[in-house]
Design a protein around this motif. Structure first.
Motif, PDB file in Angstrom:
ATOM      1  N   UNK A 128       2.448   7.622  -9.058  1.00  0.00           N
ATOM      2  CA  UNK A 128       3.826   7.153  -9.229  1.00  0.00           C
ATOM      3  C   UNK A 128       3.980   5.703  -8.772  1.00  0.00           C
ATOM      4  N   UNK A 129       3.352   5.360  -7.659  1.00  0.00           N
ATOM      5  CA  UNK A 129       3.392   3.996  -7.147  1.00  0.00           C
ATOM      6  C   UNK A 129       2.733   3.036  -8.136  1.00  0.00           C
ATOM      7  N   UNK A 175      -6.091   6.768   1.048  1.00  0.00           N
ATOM      8  CA  UNK A 175      -6.660   6.496   2.369  1.00  0.00           C
ATOM      9  C   UNK A 175      -5.844   5.473   3.153  1.00  0.00           C
ATOM     10  N   UNK A 176      -5.506   4.351   2.545  1.00  0.00           N
ATOM     11  CA  UNK A 176      -4.824   3.293   3.286  1.00  0.00           C
ATOM     12  C   UNK A 176      -3.325   3.537   3.466  1.00  0.00           C
ATOM     13  N   UNK A 177      -2.675   4.075   2.440  1.00  0.00           N
ATOM     14  CA  UNK A 177      -1.223   4.279   2.513  1.00  0.00           C
ATOM     15  C   UNK A 177      -0.856   5.702   2.920  1.00  0.00           C
ATOM     16  N   UNK A 178      -1.866   6.587   3.016  1.00  0.00           N
ATOM     17  CA  UNK A 178      -1.647   7.985   3.381  1.00  0.00           C
ATOM     18  C   UNK A 178      -0.666   8.656   2.419  1.00  0.00           C
ATOM     19  N   UNK A 179      -0.864   8.391   1.125  1.00  0.00           N
ATOM     20  CA  UNK A 179      -0.072   9.037   0.080  1.00  0.00           C
ATOM     21  C   UNK A 179      -0.981   9.983  -0.692  1.00  0.00           C
ATOM     22  N   UNK A 180      -0.423  11.087  -1.187  1.00  0.00           N
ATOM     23  CA  UNK A 180      -1.261  11.976  -1.987  1.00  0.00           C
ATOM     24  C   UNK A 180      -1.466  11.371  -3.377  1.00  0.00           C
ATOM     25  N   UNK A 181      -2.357  11.970  -4.149  1.00  0.00           N
ATOM     26  CA  UNK A 181      -2.743  11.430  -5.455  1.00  0.00           C
ATOM     27  C   UNK A 181      -1.540  11.259  -6.380  1.00  0.00           C
TER      28      UNK A 181
END
Length: 179
Positions: free
Chosen positions: A149-150, A138-144
């Protein structure tokens, strides 16, 4: 006019019997990112219509859970954020939108929880990994997958620690919290 993603409708229709209103909003918020944080009521209504949900019932359920609080409050709440609906309070959006520094996620999320509930016991001094992954989406607009990975990258760098407790959800903590 709000356009719905039919893939999301299909996915939601497979799970909608198990979902409560906060699950419905969480799912949509994970997959829709706009100029403003959260989801517009029009988007929620469009998906409710696509799923043949009772609009009045959906709105009543939303209103039961919606809070005007700027900060996190205990419970399964939904928050008004810039005229939209979010699973997170405005203060979290202000502090975490567009950041990928997971140290900040842990600090912000735990600080507000401690402020509202008092000192957390050691078993609660972390953010459950599924909650962290949802926040990243939601906050970083990255997929799951990118969120995972992050999480692994920052764990390997030592900025965060993933602590397996007796709870089946691993907790994401800061290194100083494990001492």
């Amino acid at each position: 006019m709000v356009v719905v993603d039919n893939r999301l409708v299909d996915d939601l229709s497979l799970r909608d019997r198990e979902y409560e209103i906060d699950d419905f909003v969480r799912y949509l918020e994970r997959h829709h990112h706009g100029e403003k944080p959260g989801l517009s009521r029009e988007r929620i209504d469009a998906y409710a219509d696509a799923l043949d949900y009772d609009k009045d019932r959906t709105n009543a359920l939303l209103e039961e859970r919606l809070m005007d609080s700027e900060t996190w409050m205990p419970g399964n709440n939904l928050y008004r954020v810039e005229g939209n609906v979010s699973i997170y309070p405005p203060s979290w959006h202000e502090q975490l939108d567009d950041t990928i520094d997971l140290v900040e996620y842990v600090r912000v999320m735990l600080a507000e929880k401690e402020a509202k509930t008092g000192r957390l016991n050691p078993a609660q001094r972390g953010v459950p990994q599924p909650d962290m992954l949802t926040a990243i989406e939601i906050f970083a607009d990255l997929d799951r997958e990118m969120g995972e990975q992050l999480l692994q990258k920052q764990r390997q760098e030592g900025s965060i620690v993933i602590f397996a407790s007796q709870n089946p959800e691993d907790l994401v903590r800061l290194p100083e919290m494990t001492e």
